[in-house]
Structure formats: C-alpha cells, structure tokens
Scaffold this motif. Structure first.
Motif, PDB file in Angstrom:
ATOM      1  N   LYS A 248       0.830  -1.208   0.000  1.00 49.27           N
ATOM      2  CA  LYS A 248       0.000   0.000   0.000  1.00 49.27           C
ATOM      3  C   LYS A 248       0.864   1.257   0.000  1.00 49.27           C
ATOM      4  O   LYS A 248       0.598   2.201  -0.757  1.00 49.27           O
ATOM      5  CB  LYS A 248      -0.929   0.015   1.211  1.00 49.27           C
ATOM      6  CG  LYS A 248      -1.814   1.251   1.285  1.00 49.27           C
ATOM      7  CD  LYS A 248      -2.446   1.444   2.651  1.00 49.27           C
ATOM      8  CE  LYS A 248      -3.472   0.377   2.952  1.00 49.27           C
ATOM      9  NZ  LYS A 248      -4.230   0.682   4.203  1.00 49.27           N
ATOM     10  N   PHE A 249       1.908   1.267   0.811  1.00 44.06           N
ATOM     11  CA  PHE A 249       2.769   2.445   0.884  1.00 44.06           C
ATOM     12  C   PHE A 249       3.469   2.690  -0.450  1.00 44.06           C
ATOM     13  O   PHE A 249       3.590   3.842  -0.899  1.00 44.06           O
ATOM     14  CB  PHE A 249       3.800   2.282   1.997  1.00 44.06           C
ATOM     15  CG  PHE A 249       4.718   3.455   2.146  1.00 44.06           C
ATOM     16  CD1 PHE A 249       4.300   4.587   2.818  1.00 44.06           C
ATOM     17  CD2 PHE A 249       5.988   3.437   1.588  1.00 44.06           C
ATOM     18  CE1 PHE A 249       5.138   5.687   2.934  1.00 44.06           C
ATOM     19  CE2 PHE A 249       6.829   4.526   1.706  1.00 44.06           C
ATOM     20  CZ  PHE A 249       6.405   5.661   2.378  1.00 44.06           C
ATOM     21  N   ALA A 250       3.929   1.626  -1.101  1.00 41.59           N
ATOM     22  CA  ALA A 250       4.587   1.780  -2.395  1.00 41.59           C
ATOM     23  C   ALA A 250       3.627   2.349  -3.434  1.00 41.59           C
ATOM     24  O   ALA A 250       4.009   3.172  -4.279  1.00 41.59           O
ATOM     25  CB  ALA A 250       5.146   0.436  -2.866  1.00 41.59           C
ATOM     26  N   ALA A 251       2.348   1.934  -3.384  1.00 45.54           N
ATOM     27  CA  ALA A 251       1.351   2.488  -4.296  1.00 45.54           C
ATOM     28  C   ALA A 251       1.081   3.953  -3.973  1.00 45.54           C
ATOM     29  O   ALA A 251       0.907   4.785  -4.889  1.00 45.54           O
ATOM     30  CB  ALA A 251       0.066   1.674  -4.214  1.00 45.54           C
ATOM     31  N   MET A 252       1.029   4.298  -2.691  1.00 43.38           N
ATOM     32  CA  MET A 252       0.833   5.693  -2.300  1.00 43.38           C
ATOM     33  C   MET A 252       1.944   6.590  -2.833  1.00 43.38           C
ATOM     34  O   MET A 252       1.699   7.709  -3.288  1.00 43.38           O
ATOM     35  CB  MET A 252       0.763   5.800  -0.772  1.00 43.38           C
ATOM     36  CG  MET A 252      -0.478   5.211  -0.137  1.00 43.38           C
ATOM     37  SD  MET A 252      -0.291   4.943   1.653  1.00 43.38           S
ATOM     38  CE  MET A 252       0.286   6.533   2.207  1.00 43.38           C
ATOM     39  N   GLU A 253       3.172   6.090  -2.785  1.00 43.92           N
ATOM     40  CA  GLU A 253       4.321   6.908  -3.171  1.00 43.92           C
ATOM     41  C   GLU A 253       4.738   6.706  -4.617  1.00 43.92           C
ATOM     42  O   GLU A 253       5.653   7.383  -5.095  1.00 43.92           O
ATOM     43  CB  GLU A 253       5.508   6.587  -2.245  1.00 43.92           C
ATOM     44  CG  GLU A 253       5.263   6.920  -0.791  1.00 43.92           C
ATOM     45  CD  GLU A 253       5.035   8.411  -0.578  1.00 43.92           C
ATOM     46  OE1 GLU A 253       5.573   9.214  -1.379  1.00 43.92           O
ATOM     47  OE2 GLU A 253       4.339   8.781   0.368  1.00 43.92           O
ATOM     48  N   GLY A 254       4.100   5.782  -5.329  1.00 44.29           N
ATOM     49  CA  GLY A 254       4.473   5.536  -6.722  1.00 44.29           C
ATOM     50  C   GLY A 254       5.861   4.949  -6.867  1.00 44.29           C
ATOM     51  O   GLY A 254       6.582   5.268  -7.820  1.00 44.29           O
ATOM     52  N   LEU A 255       6.246   4.064  -5.930  1.00 41.77           N
ATOM     53  CA  LEU A 255       7.575   3.447  -5.953  1.00 41.77           C
ATOM     54  C   LEU A 255       7.480   2.089  -6.636  1.00 41.77           C
ATOM     55  O   LEU A 255       6.954   1.128  -6.061  1.00 41.77           O
ATOM     56  CB  LEU A 255       8.107   3.291  -4.527  1.00 41.77           C
ATOM     57  CG  LEU A 255       8.308   4.589  -3.731  1.00 41.77           C
ATOM     58  CD1 LEU A 255       8.756   4.286  -2.313  1.00 41.77           C
ATOM     59  CD2 LEU A 255       9.313   5.491  -4.429  1.00 41.77           C
ATOM     60  N   TRP A 256       7.996   2.007  -7.822  1.00 40.24           N
ATOM     61  CA  TRP A 256       7.944   0.747  -8.571  1.00 40.24           C
ATOM     62  C   TRP A 256       9.141  -0.139  -8.271  1.00 40.24           C
ATOM     63  O   TRP A 256       9.065  -1.355  -8.417  1.00 40.24           O
ATOM     64  CB  TRP A 256       7.886   1.041 -10.064  1.00 40.24           C
ATOM     65  CG  TRP A 256       6.623   1.724 -10.486  1.00 40.24           C
ATOM     66  CD1 TRP A 256       6.451   3.063 -10.687  1.00 40.24           C
ATOM     67  CD2 TRP A 256       5.364   1.117 -10.737  1.00 40.24           C
ATOM     68  NE1 TRP A 256       5.153   3.333 -11.058  1.00 40.24           N
ATOM     69  CE2 TRP A 256       4.452   2.150 -11.105  1.00 40.24           C
ATOM     70  CE3 TRP A 256       4.890  -0.202 -10.695  1.00 40.24           C
ATOM     71  CZ2 TRP A 256       3.136   1.903 -11.421  1.00 40.24           C
ATOM     72  CZ3 TRP A 256       3.566  -0.445 -11.023  1.00 40.24           C
ATOM     73  CH2 TRP A 256       2.698   0.595 -11.375  1.00 40.24           C
ATOM     74  N   LEU A 302       7.067  -1.727  -5.418  1.00 35.95           N
ATOM     75  CA  LEU A 302       6.043  -2.650  -5.900  1.00 35.95           C
ATOM     76  C   LEU A 302       6.633  -3.884  -6.557  1.00 35.95           C
ATOM     77  O   LEU A 302       5.938  -4.904  -6.686  1.00 35.95           O
ATOM     78  CB  LEU A 302       5.131  -1.915  -6.890  1.00 35.95           C
ATOM     79  CG  LEU A 302       4.206  -0.870  -6.257  1.00 35.95           C
ATOM     80  CD1 LEU A 302       3.635   0.046  -7.331  1.00 35.95           C
ATOM     81  CD2 LEU A 302       3.084  -1.538  -5.485  1.00 35.95           C
ATOM     82  N   ASP A 303       7.909  -3.825  -6.979  1.00 36.00           N
ATOM     83  CA  ASP A 303       8.514  -5.007  -7.577  1.00 36.00           C
ATOM     84  C   ASP A 303       8.745  -6.123  -6.563  1.00 36.00           C
ATOM     85  O   ASP A 303       9.089  -7.250  -6.945  1.00 36.00           O
ATOM     86  CB  ASP A 303       9.830  -4.634  -8.269  1.00 36.00           C
ATOM     87  CG  ASP A 303      10.844  -4.028  -7.303  1.00 36.00           C
ATOM     88  OD1 ASP A 303      10.466  -3.704  -6.149  1.00 36.00           O
ATOM     89  OD2 ASP A 303      12.017  -3.857  -7.692  1.00 36.00           O
TER      90      ASP A 303
END
Length: 452
Positions: A248-256, A302-303
C-alpha cells in the motif's frame, strides 16, 4: 463489468456517503461540549445560541448516520457473507461494542440536549452533552479497531475456515490502530471546524451577530490547531503503513522499484503496464530521508510483490496526493486565520470568509479520499494477507441483482442527500435569524429569573 466489481462499487459508494455523518457528529459533539462550558461559565446568550444552532445540525446528521449505517450493514450481509462467516468471532464482538446497544441511551441524551433546558436540570443537560461525545468517540474507537484488524490482522488462529480470537488485546490494539484512530478523530474535528467556520463566516457577512462572530473565531482557532496536528498524525500513519503494509505504501508513493536512497515523488502519471512513472517530479533521496530518517535508507517498492498482489496504483497514488494538497490548504487557512485573529482583522476580512465558505465541504472530501487510500490500498485483500476480496464476496450474487440494487441505492442516496441539504439549509437559516436569537436570549433570562 462483473458482479464482484459492482459489489465493490456499491460498497465504496455506501461507505463514502456514510463516513461524512460520523465525522461531523463526532466533531460537533465535542464542539457542543465546548459551547456549553463557555455558556455555563460566562452566562452570555450567544454561546447558548451557538449551542442550539449546532445541536439541531448535530441531531439531523446523527439520524442520517444511523440510516446510512443500517444500509451498510445490509450490504455486508447480502454481498459479503463468506467474509462475515470467516470473521464473525472477531468482528462480531467489535461491531457490538461499537455502540448499537447504547443507541437508546444516545437518543435519550439527544432528547435532553434539545429539550432539557429547564428540566431535568443544568447538570443533567451537560452530562447528556458530554455523554454523547464520549459514546460517539467510543463508537469510532471500536469501528476503527475492527477495520484496523482487517488492515493488520493479529491475535487469532484459523479453525474450520473461521478466525478465532486468541488474544483480544492483540486483536484490538493491532499495529495500525493508534495511528489511524488519531488521524481519523483529528479529521472529524478538522472537517467540523471547517463547516462551522464557513457557516459562521457567511452569517457574519450577512448579519452581524455575536454568536456568528464567536463561532467564527472558535472554528478558525480550532482549524489553526488541528491542521498541523492532522499533518503530523498523517505522517505517523504513513510510517506505520510502510512497516506493516509496504505494498500500500509503495502504491501511495508511486515506488515501482525497491532500493536505497529512493526519491520522493511529488507528482507523476503512474503507468501500470510499463511499471514506471511518466512526467515525474521528484526530490532525490527524499523518500528514504522522510521515511527512514537516513539519506540512503532502503524502501520496498512494488517489484517486491507479485502483480496480482498489488493494489490499483493510480487510484491510490492520485487520492493520496489530493488528500495531501487539501491538508496543506487547510494548514494555510488555519494559520492565516489565526494571524488575522491575533491582529484583530478576522471579522473584517470578507475575502477570507468567502474562502472559508467555499472550503467548508473540503474536509469531508479529504476524509473520503483518506478512506479510498486506506481501502483501495489494501486490495486485493479484504483481510490483509489472509483473505482476498474475491473470496469474501457472496458467490451467488448475480450481476442483474447487484446492478439493480446499485441503481436503487444510487437513487436512495441521491434523495437522502437532497433531503439532508434541505434540512441543513432550514436549520441554519431559521436558527440564524436575529428573531430566534432574541427569543433564546429572553428564554435564558426567564430561566435565570425562575431559578433565582
């Protein structure tokens, strides 16, 4: 479009409509406590006028909240029966503790708030007001405990397809509860302060009354205190999310991509197909510095998760940024209003009061955006890591039935919205007239004379 998507749309619409009413009732309940304390201590009639005005708004919002809450319960029972069967031994007691058994007590206390000015007495009237605020805060605690357990489940065991509690303290005080409870309660108070500031500012521009001025000053100072606190609790909640819900945090921050020294993405257009951000505006190393307090701290992207285990990135990403922008707007409104009040310019700043009027519903918009980030960011899980949303939906749900009920629900909520706006307009207009304020002042003087 299938039954699962329609069920999720229906529930999202229901919770978006429902969350507004608990937010405004919790905030107004504590504001009414403050108004009554000021009235009892000073004996000034404008504090009583403020109390009566917003008690009427509180009562209307409270009963609309009950209606929308019942509709949410019906949706859960009809569309999420496997989920309820699996979690009934945990969520059932938590929902029971939320306050439904105390509903009669709350209705009695509201009746005393509205009509108990002379009898049963002043102390009883204040106790009723305080009791309502405490009971609503208690309800918020339990519903957030239940939802937070779905976000970060612990303290249970799986037996025959059902989760049974092993440690109730671990279930209730799960890792995400403290941060989410603080953030939600602050959001409720902040949203209410915006509404009160906007309404009182509008009334002050139309008709200069002491109650409007005091309400405006109180709400603006509350906004100046709550807006920075909301940002602090939001940052704390994001840190907890990064530890316990990294997807969820990675989606919030757009971290792929996972890595060290990750940037802070201010704005971008996430592309799920290429797993990258287009037109990104970033601060190098800002993400690691903000999250880990180190220049080269490691942050999961997200990876680290399979594609089927990732939340819908664009919805979470954009909703989170819209919420942050609104939070900064509230901060500016609050600090500027406090500065105006300190230098005695608040009641003369008509442009600022127009901004408050236009901003009054934005607190609830930010609250809904926060729930979108929370609930969509948890996907594809209905209970994080344990049960997928697709597994929790009633398998016998037919697309025709769900589509029909969704249309009925949209019509019902549209009618309720129109009725609610009309009742709010009626309450604020009739209770804001000088004639009614004078009647309340005369009534207060008669009561004082009778007591003496």
């Amino acid at each position: 479009m299938n039954a699962e998507i329609l069920v999720r749309i229906q529930f999202a619409l229901g919770i978006a409509c429902h969350i507004v009413f608990p937010a405004i009732t919790i905030g107004l309940a504590w504001l009414l406590v403050y108004f009554e304390v000021r009235w009892r201590r000073s004996g000034e009639a404008h504090w009583q006028a403020l109390y009566r005005l917003w008690a009427c708004v509180f009562t209307i919002s409270f009963f609309f909240g009950i209606v929308t809450g019942i509709l949410q319960g019906v949706q859960l029972g009809s569309n999420f029966s496997p989920f309820l069967h699996a979690t009934q031994h945990i969520l059932g007691p938590l929902r029971w503790a939320e306050g439904w058994p105390l509903l009669l007590v709350q209705c009695t206390a509201i009746a005393i708030m509205l009509f108990g000015w002379r009898r049963p007495g002043r102390q009883t009237h204040f106790i009723a007001t305080l009791l309502i605020a405490l009971l609503l805060t208690n309800a918020a605690f339990w519903i957030l405990a239940a939802n937070s357990w779905m976000q970060t489940p612990q303290g249970m065991r799986l037996e025959n397809g059902q989760w049974l509690p092993e440690d109730w303290l671990a279930v209730i005080f799960n890792p995400s509860l403290p941060a989410r409870l603080a953030h939600m309660l602050t959001a409720a108070l902040l949203s209410t302060a915006l509404v009160v500031a906007g309404v009182c500012g509008y009334r002050w521009r139309r008709q200069h009354t002491a109650s409007s001025l005091q309400g405006l000053r109180t709400a603006v100072l509350a906004l100046a205190i709550l807006a920075p606190l909301q940002i602090v609790t939001g940052h704390y909640s994001a840190e907890v999310t990064s530890r316990h819900q990294p997807a969820k945090f990675a989606a919030m921050e757009g971290l792929w991509r996972s890595g060290e020294g990750v940037p802070l993405v201010l704005w971008a257009m996430p592309n799920t197909k290429s797993e990258s951000n287009r037109y990104a505006v970033e601060i190098p190393h800002g993400g690691s510095l903000l999250l880990t307090k180190t220049w080269s701290g490691f942050v999961r992207g997200l990876d680290s998760f399979e594609p089927q285990d990732r939340p819908p990135v664009p919805i979470v990403f954009y909703s989170f940024r819209a919420m942050v922008v609104l939070g900064l707007w509230f901060l500016g409104l609050g600090l500027f209003g406090a500065w105006q009040h300190i230098y005695g310019r608040l009641e003369h700043s008509r442009r600022y009061m127009r901004l408050l009027a236009w901003s009054s519903p934005l607190g609830f918009v930010a609250t809904i955006l926060g729930w979108i980030v929370t609930e969509v960011g948890r996907q594809p899980w209905i209970v994080s890591g344990l049960m997928r949303t697709s597994e929790g939906i009633t398998r016998t749900a037919l697309i025709e039935n769900v589509a029909g009920s969704l249309q009925l629900m949209i019509g019902a909520y549209a009618l309720m919205f129109v009725l609610y706006i009309y009742l709010m307009w009626w309450a604020l207009r009739t209770s804001g007239t000088k004639r009614v304020a004078d009647d309340w002042r005369q009534s207060w003087e008669r009561e004082e004379h009778a007591i003496e």
